[in-house]
Design a protein around this motif. Sequence first.
Motif, PDB file in Angstrom:
ATOM      1  N   ILE A   7       0.859  -1.182   0.000  1.00 42.30           N
ATOM      2  CA  ILE A   7       0.000   0.000   0.000  1.00 42.30           C
ATOM      3  C   ILE A   7       0.893   1.229   0.000  1.00 42.30           C
ATOM      4  CG2 ILE A   7      -1.781   1.282   1.245  1.00 42.30           C
ATOM      5  CD1 ILE A   7      -2.590  -1.465   2.507  1.00 42.30           C
ATOM      6  N   LEU A   8       0.749   2.046  -1.024  1.00 39.85           N
ATOM      7  CA  LEU A   8       1.500   3.298  -1.136  1.00 39.85           C
ATOM      8  C   LEU A   8       0.565   4.437  -0.755  1.00 39.85           C
ATOM      9  CD1 LEU A   8       3.360   2.654  -4.518  1.00 39.85           C
ATOM     10  CD2 LEU A   8       4.263   2.387  -2.188  1.00 39.85           C
ATOM     11  N   SER A   9       0.734   4.937   0.466  1.00 40.22           N
ATOM     12  CA  SER A   9      -0.102   6.024   0.966  1.00 40.22           C
ATOM     13  C   SER A   9       0.535   7.352   0.592  1.00 40.22           C
ATOM     14  CB  SER A   9      -0.260   5.924   2.489  1.00 40.22           C
ATOM     15  OG  SER A   9      -0.995   7.029   2.973  1.00 40.22           O
ATOM     16  N   GLY A  10      -0.064   8.034  -0.366  1.00 35.61           N
ATOM     17  CA  GLY A  10       0.465   9.303  -0.836  1.00 35.61           C
ATOM     18  C   GLY A  10       0.002  10.497  -0.033  1.00 35.61           C
ATOM     19  N   SER A  11      -0.763  10.273   1.001  1.00 34.80           N
ATOM     20  CA  SER A  11      -1.264  11.380   1.802  1.00 34.80           C
ATOM     21  C   SER A  11      -0.126  12.185   2.411  1.00 34.80           C
ATOM     22  CB  SER A  11      -2.156  10.859   2.935  1.00 34.80           C
ATOM     23  OG  SER A  11      -2.591  11.933   3.739  1.00 34.80           O
ATOM     24  N   LEU A  20      -6.031   7.145   6.317  1.00 36.31           N
ATOM     25  CA  LEU A  20      -6.935   6.337   7.142  1.00 36.31           C
ATOM     26  C   LEU A  20      -7.585   5.227   6.323  1.00 36.31           C
ATOM     27  CD1 LEU A  20      -8.646   9.130   9.274  1.00 36.31           C
ATOM     28  CD2 LEU A  20      -7.031   7.387  10.084  1.00 36.31           C
ATOM     29  N   LEU A  21      -7.928   5.523   5.095  1.00 36.44           N
ATOM     30  CA  LEU A  21      -8.511   4.489   4.227  1.00 36.44           C
ATOM     31  C   LEU A  21      -7.481   3.410   3.908  1.00 36.44           C
ATOM     32  CD1 LEU A  21     -10.692   6.703   1.865  1.00 36.44           C
ATOM     33  CD2 LEU A  21     -11.467   5.255   3.766  1.00 36.44           C
ATOM     34  N   CYS A  22      -6.218   3.817   3.765  1.00 39.27           N
ATOM     35  CA  CYS A  22      -5.147   2.831   3.574  1.00 39.27           C
ATOM     36  C   CYS A  22      -5.059   1.898   4.781  1.00 39.27           C
ATOM     37  CB  CYS A  22      -3.805   3.526   3.366  1.00 39.27           C
ATOM     38  SG  CYS A  22      -3.618   4.322   1.765  1.00 39.27           S
ATOM     39  N   ASP A  23      -5.180   2.464   5.972  1.00 36.17           N
ATOM     40  CA  ASP A  23      -5.123   1.649   7.186  1.00 36.17           C
ATOM     41  C   ASP A  23      -6.251   0.624   7.215  1.00 36.17           C
ATOM     42  OD1 ASP A  23      -2.855   2.997   8.061  1.00 36.17           O
ATOM     43  OD2 ASP A  23      -3.979   4.324   9.409  1.00 36.17           O
ATOM     44  N   GLU A  24      -7.427   1.033   6.789  1.00 39.57           N
ATOM     45  CA  GLU A  24      -8.561   0.101   6.762  1.00 39.57           C
ATOM     46  C   GLU A  24      -8.364  -0.982   5.702  1.00 39.57           C
ATOM     47  OE1 GLU A  24     -11.446  -0.233   8.892  1.00 39.57           O
ATOM     48  OE2 GLU A  24      -9.768   0.738   9.911  1.00 39.57           O
ATOM     49  N   PHE A  25      -7.851  -0.613   4.542  1.00 38.90           N
ATOM     50  CA  PHE A  25      -7.545  -1.596   3.509  1.00 38.90           C
ATOM     51  C   PHE A  25      -6.522  -2.593   4.051  1.00 38.90           C
ATOM     52  CE2 PHE A  25      -7.700  -2.576  -1.061  1.00 38.90           C
ATOM     53  CZ  PHE A  25      -6.655  -3.470  -1.157  1.00 38.90           C
ATOM     54  N   GLY A  33      -5.557 -12.897   5.649  1.00 41.98           N
ATOM     55  CA  GLY A  33      -4.391 -13.762   5.577  1.00 41.98           C
ATOM     56  C   GLY A  33      -3.304 -13.330   4.613  1.00 41.98           C
ATOM     57  N   HIS A  34      -3.400 -12.124   4.100  1.00 42.26           N
ATOM     58  CA  HIS A  34      -2.386 -11.639   3.170  1.00 42.26           C
ATOM     59  C   HIS A  34      -1.249 -10.952   3.924  1.00 42.26           C
ATOM     60  CE1 HIS A  34      -5.034 -12.646  -0.098  1.00 42.26           C
ATOM     61  NE2 HIS A  34      -6.007 -11.952   0.485  1.00 42.26           N
ATOM     62  N   GLN A  35      -0.084 -10.954   3.325  1.00 38.46           N
ATOM     63  CA  GLN A  35       1.057 -10.218   3.864  1.00 38.46           C
ATOM     64  C   GLN A  35       0.946  -8.804   3.318  1.00 38.46           C
ATOM     65  OE1 GLN A  35       4.323 -12.384   2.214  1.00 38.46           O
ATOM     66  NE2 GLN A  35       4.242 -13.982   3.748  1.00 38.46           N
ATOM     67  N   ALA A  36       0.669  -7.871   4.174  1.00 37.38           N
ATOM     68  CA  ALA A  36       0.435  -6.504   3.715  1.00 37.38           C
ATOM     69  C   ALA A  36       1.311  -5.521   4.473  1.00 37.38           C
ATOM     70  CB  ALA A  36      -1.042  -6.127   3.887  1.00 37.38           C
ATOM     71  N   VAL A  37       1.819  -4.546   3.729  1.00 37.74           N
ATOM     72  CA  VAL A  37       2.646  -3.496   4.307  1.00 37.74           C
ATOM     73  C   VAL A  37       2.223  -2.166   3.691  1.00 37.74           C
ATOM     74  CG1 VAL A  37       4.503  -3.760   2.605  1.00 37.74           C
ATOM     75  CG2 VAL A  37       5.010  -2.785   4.838  1.00 37.74           C
ATOM     76  N   LYS A  38       2.260  -1.124   4.511  1.00 39.87           N
ATOM     77  CA  LYS A  38       1.937   0.223   4.028  1.00 39.87           C
ATOM     78  C   LYS A  38       3.191   1.069   4.095  1.00 39.87           C
ATOM     79  CE  LYS A  38       0.026   3.609   6.471  1.00 39.87           C
ATOM     80  NZ  LYS A  38      -0.908   4.482   7.206  1.00 39.87           N
ATOM     81  N   ILE A  39       3.467   1.782   3.027  1.00 40.84           N
ATOM     82  CA  ILE A  39       4.540   2.766   3.012  1.00 40.84           C
ATOM     83  C   ILE A  39       3.891   4.143   2.972  1.00 40.84           C
ATOM     84  CG2 ILE A  39       6.505   3.712   1.747  1.00 40.84           C
ATOM     85  CD1 ILE A  39       7.084   0.902   0.702  1.00 40.84           C
ATOM     86  N   PHE A  40       4.164   4.936   4.000  1.00 44.38           N
ATOM     87  CA  PHE A  40       3.677   6.309   4.065  1.00 44.38           C
ATOM     88  C   PHE A  40       4.706   7.161   3.327  1.00 44.38           C
ATOM     89  CE2 PHE A  40       3.093  10.362   6.500  1.00 44.38           C
ATOM     90  CZ  PHE A  40       1.789  10.604   6.119  1.00 44.38           C
ATOM     91  N   VAL A  80       0.038  -7.348  -5.248  1.00 44.50           N
ATOM     92  CA  VAL A  80      -1.008  -6.328  -5.258  1.00 44.50           C
ATOM     93  C   VAL A  80      -0.383  -4.997  -4.875  1.00 44.50           C
ATOM     94  CG1 VAL A  80      -3.155  -5.570  -4.158  1.00 44.50           C
ATOM     95  CG2 VAL A  80      -2.776  -8.006  -4.591  1.00 44.50           C
ATOM     96  N   ILE A  81      -0.718  -3.953  -5.624  1.00 45.52           N
ATOM     97  CA  ILE A  81      -0.255  -2.604  -5.295  1.00 45.52           C
ATOM     98  C   ILE A  81      -1.483  -1.708  -5.132  1.00 45.52           C
ATOM     99  CG2 ILE A  81       1.050  -0.580  -6.044  1.00 45.52           C
ATOM    100  CD1 ILE A  81       2.871  -2.506  -7.630  1.00 45.52           C
ATOM    101  N   VAL A  82      -1.560  -1.068  -3.975  1.00 47.93           N
ATOM    102  CA  VAL A  82      -2.619  -0.104  -3.699  1.00 47.93           C
ATOM    103  C   VAL A  82      -1.977   1.271  -3.764  1.00 47.93           C
ATOM    104  CG1 VAL A  82      -4.311   0.696  -2.002  1.00 47.93           C
ATOM    105  CG2 VAL A  82      -3.752  -1.751  -2.167  1.00 47.93           C
ATOM    106  N   MET A  83      -2.563   2.152  -4.557  1.00 45.09           N
ATOM    107  CA  MET A  83      -2.054   3.517  -4.688  1.00 45.09           C
ATOM    108  C   MET A  83      -3.132   4.463  -4.176  1.00 45.09           C
ATOM    109  SD  MET A  83      -0.189   3.171  -8.385  1.00 45.09           S
ATOM    110  CE  MET A  83       1.080   4.405  -8.107  1.00 45.09           C
ATOM    111  N   ALA A  84      -2.766   5.300  -3.208  1.00 48.06           N
ATOM    112  CA  ALA A  84      -3.735   6.200  -2.591  1.00 48.06           C
ATOM    113  C   ALA A  84      -3.230   7.631  -2.632  1.00 48.06           C
ATOM    114  CB  ALA A  84      -3.999   5.783  -1.151  1.00 48.06           C
ATOM    115  N   SER A  85      -4.124   8.539  -2.974  1.00 49.98           N
ATOM    116  CA  SER A  85      -3.770   9.951  -3.024  1.00 49.98           C
ATOM    117  C   SER A  85      -5.005  10.809  -2.804  1.00 49.98           C
ATOM    118  CB  SER A  85      -3.176  10.303  -4.396  1.00 49.98           C
ATOM    119  OG  SER A  85      -2.897  11.693  -4.492  1.00 49.98           O
TER     120      SER A  85
END
Length: 179
Positions: A7-11, A20-25, A33-40, A80-85
């Motif tokens: 998860i790429l949090s562009g905020s 916050l939406l990235c955190d919920e995702f 059961g997925h391995q998930a990491v968020k980069i702020f 999976v790549i999540v892009m948030a802005s």
Amino acid sequence: MSKKVLILSGSPRRGGNSDLLCDEFLRGARESGHQAVKIFLRDKTVAPCSACYFCTRNGGNCAIQDDMAEILDNMQAADVIVMASPVYFYSIDAQMKAVIDRCVARWTNIPGKEFYYIMTAAEDSETVMDCTLACFQGFAACLDASREMGVLQAKGVYEAGAVRSTRYMKDAYEMGRRI
């Protein structure tokens, strides 16, 4: 099957609406059961691309020594790549744009990814996110075999945390769970 989710949090605001939406995702993906990491992204140093093309002569290594190599490593490893802005003047913000541009170093090494997009805007008009979404989709279109899997458009949220009292929080969580 467990997937690696990035998860790429562009905020620009920690605890801002898109963050916050990235955190919920993230929570939903982990609970499934997925391995998930968020980069702020604001915590990372990512300079703009200088178009020197050092990367093309040096195996995808960039002449700029900053945090982008780490981000690219994570992008390559992810399924999976999540892009948030947040929407800035009908487009993505500077943090996300710098990351996208710096992908030039290894964009051919990021094939077959599933993409999810999260966008927030103070305005709630019908077209407020069209250009922002087009920026995300344009990036993914450059990557071989990328697939758009979900889009969350959180409109009418401005003050940091305003999204907490909306259905968008549940939508982000559920999107993460459905990976």
